[in-house]
Design an enzyme around this catalytic site. Structure first.
Site, PDB file in Angstrom:
ATOM      1  N   GLY A   1      42.388  38.647  57.736  1.00  0.00           N
ATOM      2  CA  GLY A   1      42.916  39.746  56.941  1.00  0.00           C
ATOM      3  C   GLY A   1      41.860  40.393  56.074  1.00  0.00           C
ATOM      4  O   GLY A   1      40.671  40.080  56.154  1.00  0.00           O
TER       5      GLY A   1
ATOM      6  N   ASN B   1      44.380  33.844  44.003  1.00  0.00           N
ATOM      7  CA  ASN B   1      44.722  33.903  42.577  1.00  0.00           C
ATOM      8  C   ASN B   1      45.186  35.299  42.177  1.00  0.00           C
ATOM      9  O   ASN B   1      45.795  35.467  41.119  1.00  0.00           O
ATOM     10  CB  ASN B   1      43.530  33.458  41.731  1.00  0.00           C
ATOM     11  CG  ASN B   1      42.372  34.442  41.751  1.00  0.00           C
ATOM     12  OD1 ASN B   1      42.260  35.309  40.895  1.00  0.00           O
ATOM     13  ND2 ASN B   1      41.481  34.307  42.725  1.00  0.00           N
TER      14      ASN B   1
ATOM     15  N   TYR C   1      46.159  44.033  47.205  1.00  0.00           N
ATOM     16  CA  TYR C   1      45.741  42.772  47.823  1.00  0.00           C
ATOM     17  C   TYR C   1      46.606  41.620  47.324  1.00  0.00           C
ATOM     18  O   TYR C   1      47.111  40.807  48.108  1.00  0.00           O
ATOM     19  CB  TYR C   1      44.270  42.515  47.510  1.00  0.00           C
ATOM     20  CG  TYR C   1      43.772  41.157  47.947  1.00  0.00           C
ATOM     21  CD1 TYR C   1      43.643  40.846  49.292  1.00  0.00           C
ATOM     22  CD2 TYR C   1      43.420  40.189  47.007  1.00  0.00           C
ATOM     23  CE1 TYR C   1      43.185  39.598  49.695  1.00  0.00           C
ATOM     24  CE2 TYR C   1      42.958  38.950  47.400  1.00  0.00           C
ATOM     25  CZ  TYR C   1      42.842  38.656  48.745  1.00  0.00           C
ATOM     26  OH  TYR C   1      42.395  37.424  49.138  1.00  0.00           O
TER      27      TYR C   1
ATOM     28  N   LYS D   1      49.414  39.083  49.295  1.00  0.00           N
ATOM     29  CA  LYS D   1      49.411  37.621  49.275  1.00  0.00           C
ATOM     30  C   LYS D   1      50.765  37.073  48.816  1.00  0.00           C
ATOM     31  O   LYS D   1      51.218  36.024  49.294  1.00  0.00           O
ATOM     32  CB  LYS D   1      48.283  37.109  48.381  1.00  0.00           C
ATOM     33  CG  LYS D   1      46.896  37.400  48.945  1.00  0.00           C
ATOM     34  CD  LYS D   1      46.730  36.814  50.342  1.00  0.00           C
ATOM     35  CE  LYS D   1      45.361  37.057  50.927  1.00  0.00           C
ATOM     36  NZ  LYS D   1      45.209  36.463  52.275  1.00  0.00           N
TER      37      LYS D   1
ATOM     38  N   SER E   1      35.603  30.922  45.419  1.00  0.00           N
ATOM     39  CA  SER E   1      34.874  29.964  46.252  1.00  0.00           C
ATOM     40  C   SER E   1      33.515  30.544  46.625  1.00  0.00           C
ATOM     41  O   SER E   1      33.383  31.314  47.582  1.00  0.00           O
ATOM     42  CB  SER E   1      35.685  29.619  47.507  1.00  0.00           C
ATOM     43  OG  SER E   1      35.152  28.480  48.141  1.00  0.00           O
TER      44      SER E   1
END
Length: 202
Positions: A10, A49, A73, A77, A103
């Site tokens: 995605g 998040n 976005y 999610k 990350s």
């Protein structure tokens, strides 16, 4: 057959609604329908998040906290998490929704001292999510064992995830935290950071 799918596909940044809808909303809907037809019973879904980005940084969230998306976005999610809930309730397809923090090899700013998620800890969370005996519909925050935390994973102890890394080893990169969060700066006041400025402008 396929026993489990890791869905990390995605659009991973803020884009106008149309491309976000095609990739992140229709894409995940098509995925779950295909998995239902194929008999696949577990999904690891890369949530974000940004599904809760409009919560203040002084608010500690757990798996039961309400969503507050900060962008198209983030909205996509939230949709992914909810369609996962539907396919579990209706068809028994289990999903671990990982609300990934930041990350990267190391935190890039003060915000990431709270949201950092090392590559090794990400891999460990994926391993736990794949091999836990039963996960149902689980929402877990993807983070390392950081000193400053906005998220609480105690409700998802059934995964067996125990992070080994911490952003504390990078504290020397940001010695002065007196101006965080900064008044009148939404990128430091809210958990979503700069995504709050990346959405539609009117």
């Amino acid at each position: 057959g396929v026993e489990a799918v890791l869905h990390f596909g995605g659009i991973s940044t803020e884009k106008p609604f149309e491309p976000s809808m095609q990739a992140n909303i229709l894409g995940v809907a098509n995925l779950y329908e295909a998995l239902h037809k194929a008999g696949t019973k577990r999904v690891i879904f890369a949530s974000s998040n940004h599904a809760i980005g409009y919560h203040h940084v002084n608010t500690v969230l757990d798996a039961d906290s309400p969503t507050r998306p900060d962008s198209y976005y983030g909205l996509s999610k939230v949709f992914g998490e909810q369609i996962a809930r539907y396919y579990f309730d209706r068809f028994g397809i289990e999903t671990v929704c990982i609300r990934i923090g930041s990350s990267f090899p190391e935190p890039a700013n003060k915000r990431m001292m709270s949201t950092w998620f090392s590559y090794d800890d990400l891999v460990e969370m994926l391993r736990c999510s794949l091999f836990a005996p039963r996960v149902g519909h689980t929402i877990v925050y993807g983070m390392s064992d950081n000193d400053s935390v906005w998220w609480d994973n105690r409700l998802v102890s059934h995964l067996g995830y125990k992070p080994k890394d911490s952003s504390s080893k990078f504290a020397h990169l940001f010695p002065d935290t007196s101006d965080f969060p900064a008044k009148d700066d939404v990128t430091t006041m809210y958990q979503g950071g700069k995504f709050l400025l990346d959405g539609p402008q009117y």
